[in-house]
Design an enzyme around this catalytic site. Structure first.
Site, PDB file in Angstrom:
ATOM      1  N   ASN A 214      12.826 -13.424  -0.553  1.00 52.04           N
ATOM      2  CA  ASN A 214      13.318 -11.871  -1.079  1.00 52.04           C
ATOM      3  C   ASN A 214      14.196 -11.644   0.963  1.00 52.04           C
ATOM      4  OD1 ASN A 214      11.762 -11.635   1.920  1.00 52.04           O
ATOM      5  ND2 ASN A 214      10.005 -12.357   1.023  1.00 52.04           N
ATOM      6  N   ASP A 282       4.730 -12.238  -2.924  1.00 50.24           N
ATOM      7  CA  ASP A 282       3.435 -11.416  -3.426  1.00 50.24           C
ATOM      8  C   ASP A 282       2.819 -12.658  -4.550  1.00 50.24           C
ATOM      9  OD1 ASP A 282       3.241  -8.900  -1.968  1.00 50.24           O
ATOM     10  OD2 ASP A 282       4.223  -8.439  -2.588  1.00 50.24           O
ATOM     11  N   ILE A 311      -1.715 -13.668   3.633  1.00 50.66           N
ATOM     12  CA  ILE A 311      -2.502 -13.993   5.132  1.00 50.66           C
ATOM     13  C   ILE A 311      -3.065 -13.456   6.171  1.00 50.66           C
ATOM     14  CG2 ILE A 311      -1.972 -15.539   6.944  1.00 50.66           C
ATOM     15  CD1 ILE A 311       0.711 -16.689   4.318  1.00 50.66           C
ATOM     16  N   PHE A 329       2.371  -5.765   9.237  1.00 48.53           N
ATOM     17  CA  PHE A 329       3.032  -5.171   9.439  1.00 48.53           C
ATOM     18  C   PHE A 329       3.562  -3.979   8.324  1.00 48.53           C
ATOM     19  CE2 PHE A 329       7.016  -5.156  12.619  1.00 48.53           C
ATOM     20  CZ  PHE A 329       5.997  -5.929  13.466  1.00 48.53           C
ATOM     21  N   LYS A 343      -3.826   0.683   4.373  1.00 53.29           N
ATOM     22  CA  LYS A 343      -4.032  -0.633   4.716  1.00 53.29           C
ATOM     23  C   LYS A 343      -4.342  -1.133   5.392  1.00 53.29           C
ATOM     24  CE  LYS A 343       0.354  -2.237   3.089  1.00 53.29           C
ATOM     25  NZ  LYS A 343       1.442  -2.147   3.126  1.00 53.29           N
ATOM     26  N   LYS A 347      -7.278  -4.404   4.136  1.00 52.44           N
ATOM     27  CA  LYS A 347      -6.981  -5.744   5.033  1.00 52.44           C
ATOM     28  C   LYS A 347      -8.083  -6.402   5.816  1.00 52.44           C
ATOM     29  CE  LYS A 347      -2.056  -6.290   2.956  1.00 52.44           C
ATOM     30  NZ  LYS A 347      -1.264  -7.007   3.046  1.00 52.44           N
TER      31      LYS A 347
HETATM   32  O1  C5P Z   1       0.181  -5.932   1.520  1.00 52.84           O
HETATM   33  P1  C5P Z   1       1.662  -6.190   1.895  1.00 52.84           P
HETATM   34  O2  C5P Z   1       2.559  -6.566   1.421  1.00 52.84           O
HETATM   35  O3  C5P Z   1       1.884  -4.733   2.013  1.00 52.84           O
HETATM   36  O4  C5P Z   1       1.571  -6.140   3.141  1.00 52.84           O
HETATM   37  C1  C5P Z   1       2.470  -6.289   4.631  1.00 52.84           C
HETATM   38  C2  C5P Z   1       1.363  -6.842   5.770  1.00 52.84           C
HETATM   39  O5  C5P Z   1       0.801  -7.809   5.480  1.00 52.84           O
HETATM   40  C3  C5P Z   1       2.970  -7.521   6.596  1.00 52.84           C
HETATM   41  O6  C5P Z   1       2.094  -7.692   7.289  1.00 52.84           O
HETATM   42  C4  C5P Z   1       3.101  -8.866   5.869  1.00 52.84           C
HETATM   43  O7  C5P Z   1       3.054 -10.174   6.537  1.00 52.84           O
HETATM   44  C5  C5P Z   1       1.197  -9.421   5.489  1.00 52.84           C
HETATM   45  N1  C5P Z   1       0.417 -10.022   4.324  1.00 52.84           N
HETATM   46  C6  C5P Z   1       0.155 -11.650   3.966  1.00 52.84           C
HETATM   47  N2  C5P Z   1       0.274 -12.562   3.132  1.00 52.84           N
HETATM   48  C7  C5P Z   1       0.865 -12.018   1.917  1.00 52.84           C
HETATM   49  C8  C5P Z   1       0.931 -10.374   2.296  1.00 52.84           C
HETATM   50  C9  C5P Z   1       1.506  -9.896   2.812  1.00 52.84           C
HETATM   51  O8  C5P Z   1       0.372 -11.281   5.299  1.00 52.84           O
HETATM   52  N3  C5P Z   1       0.166 -12.636   0.930  1.00 52.84           N
END
Ligand code: C5P
Length: 406
Positions: A214, A282, A311, A329, A343, A347
């Site tokens: 990305n 993702d 993560i 974020f 979120k 999370k």
């Molecule tokens: O679910 P989403 O991608 O919108 O969430 C964004 C947040 O989750 C960011 O802080 C991103 O660094 C973290 N993230 C992560 N691992 C993933 C997807 C998102 O740590 N696989």
């Protein structure tokens, strides 16, 4: 009687060529009142606004102006001049001198001393609002901050040129306060804390030569790592592939995929603070091709995807190794606050910095960000600011939170 705050401190004050240079005269007096020894370098531009005689009279010392002065070099070489001080203070820091500092130019005594020093440097910018907001100046300021240069201001206000906006120099008492805070160690409120920051994109291999990625630049995550380290935290930056240089004073772990990022995060535990600023992919390939996928003239290959580990969610999960503060974020294109709240629930992180990444926001790859700060009971809209300022504000807030201040 209490000793003045700056007793025994040696400040090398570099006075550059801007209208605000006249304030440096008062600054010399105020710093000396607090016990500091102030030695001054006056640039050619600076000398157009204040005279060497006034500077010398107020500092009660010789004024250094020229790089190639034989007497100066015999008495005090420019290297020694830059290292004899405990702090180099640039007032006013013009767009020009910061550009030279960012580029590493050594065209006069001031810039040579700034390049040769091994001491902390603090800049106090002052310039016209357009010059301050110019992408070149913002990029230079970001570069300097990534290198650990301290900055005070500018603030919003009326300018000498008749315009209004950001670019006005902070007042002299604020400069003295920032210098005092620096020496008091207030600039290290995260000393003894460990921090980890994820940054940049991840690359998910399709086959040995292709990948899914990305457009994340890593600018925000890197700036946060620099800001946390700047406040004294022992900081590990876990970075996907970016064009950014490694940061001084930060341990950088380079990874490519989300799974590698997770492993590196695990390895960075225990940590008091975890900031997930990376744009983690993702999805990844359900099974990565061992050999390069070939065109066979028929149907294109079927790229079946599977979900990557989350993560942020993983780090936020309960357990003895959960960091005290986990920050994520949220890049949203609509309903920014509501989606960010959801979120946090999903999370289990503590804070979310939500930003609007709709196509016209310019966030991806840009230098500015408009943030909504969200936790369980607050939603705060921050004004549009540079990514380095977002980082500084977040780091200060983290320090206040962990040190029990509201
Ligand atoms: O679910 P989403 O991608 O919108 O969430 C964004 C947040 O989750 C960011 O802080 C991103 O660094 C973290 N993230 C992560 N691992 C993933 C997807 C998102 O740590 N696989």
């Amino acid at each position: 009687m209490e000793k003045p705050l700056l007793t025994g401190k040696r400040v090398l004050l570099i006075i550059a060529g801007g209208v605000a240079a006249f304030k440096s005269l008062d600054l010399i007096r105020r710093l000396r009142e607090q016990g500091a020894a102030v030695r001054c370098v006056l640039t050619e531009g600076g000398a157009a606004f204040v005279t060497p005689l006034s500077v010398s009279a107020l500092s009660e010392d010789k004024v250094y102006t020229s790089l190639f002065s034989l007497t100066d070099e015999a008495e005090m070489g420019h290297i020694q001049l830059s290292r004899d001080a405990d702090l180099l203070l640039v007032v006013p820091a013009t767009a020009d001198i910061m550009a030279k500092m960012a580029a590493g130019l050594a065209t006069d005594l001031a810039t040579t001393a700034l390049l040769a020093t091994d001491k902390p440097v603090m800049v106090v910018p002052a310039m016209n609002v357009r010059m301050w907001e110019h992408a070149a100046t913002q990029a230079n300021v970001a570069t300097l901050e990534l290198r650990g240069v301290l900055r005070v201001g500018p603030v919003e206000g009326d300018m000498a040129c008749g315009e209004y906006g950001f670019g006005r120099m902070v007042d002299v008492p604020d400069i003295v306060a920032a210098v005092s805070a620096h020496f008091k160690g207030d600039s290290n409120p995260l000393k003894g804390r460990r921090a980890m920051v994820t940054s940049g994109p991840t690359y998910e291999a399709i086959d040995p030569v292709r990948y899914i990625a990305n457009r994340s630049s890593g600018k925000q995550g890197h700036a946060i790592a620099a800001a946390l380290a700047g406040l004294g935290a022992q900081t590990t930056l876990i970075s996907g592939p970016t064009k950014l240089p490694d940061l001084a004073g930060v341990t950088t772990v380079h990874i490519e995929s989300a799974r590698d990022m997770l492993v590196a995060c695990e390895a960075a535990l225990p940590s008091d603070i975890a900031i997930c600023a990376a744009a983690v992919s993702d999805w990844r390939m359900a099974s990565e091709a061992v050999q390069k996928l070939k065109k066979h003239g028929g149907e294109p290959p079927d790229l079946t995807l599977t979900e990557n580990p989350d993560i942020l969610k993983h780090l936020s999960g309960p357990g003895p190794r959960r960091p005290q503060l986990v920050v994520g974020f949220a890049a949203e294109t609509e309903n920014v606050v509501a989606n960010a709240r959801a979120k946090i629930d999903r999370k289990k992180c503590d804070w979310i910095l939500a930003n609007d990444v709709s196509p016209d926001s310019g966030v991806f790859g840009g230098d500015a960000n408009t943030i909504h700060f969200i936790n369980a009971d607050q939603a705060e809209a921050w004004p549009k600011m540079s990514k380095t300022d977002v980082a500084a504000r977040l780091a200060a807030r983290i320090a206040a939170h962990l040190n029990g201040k509201p």
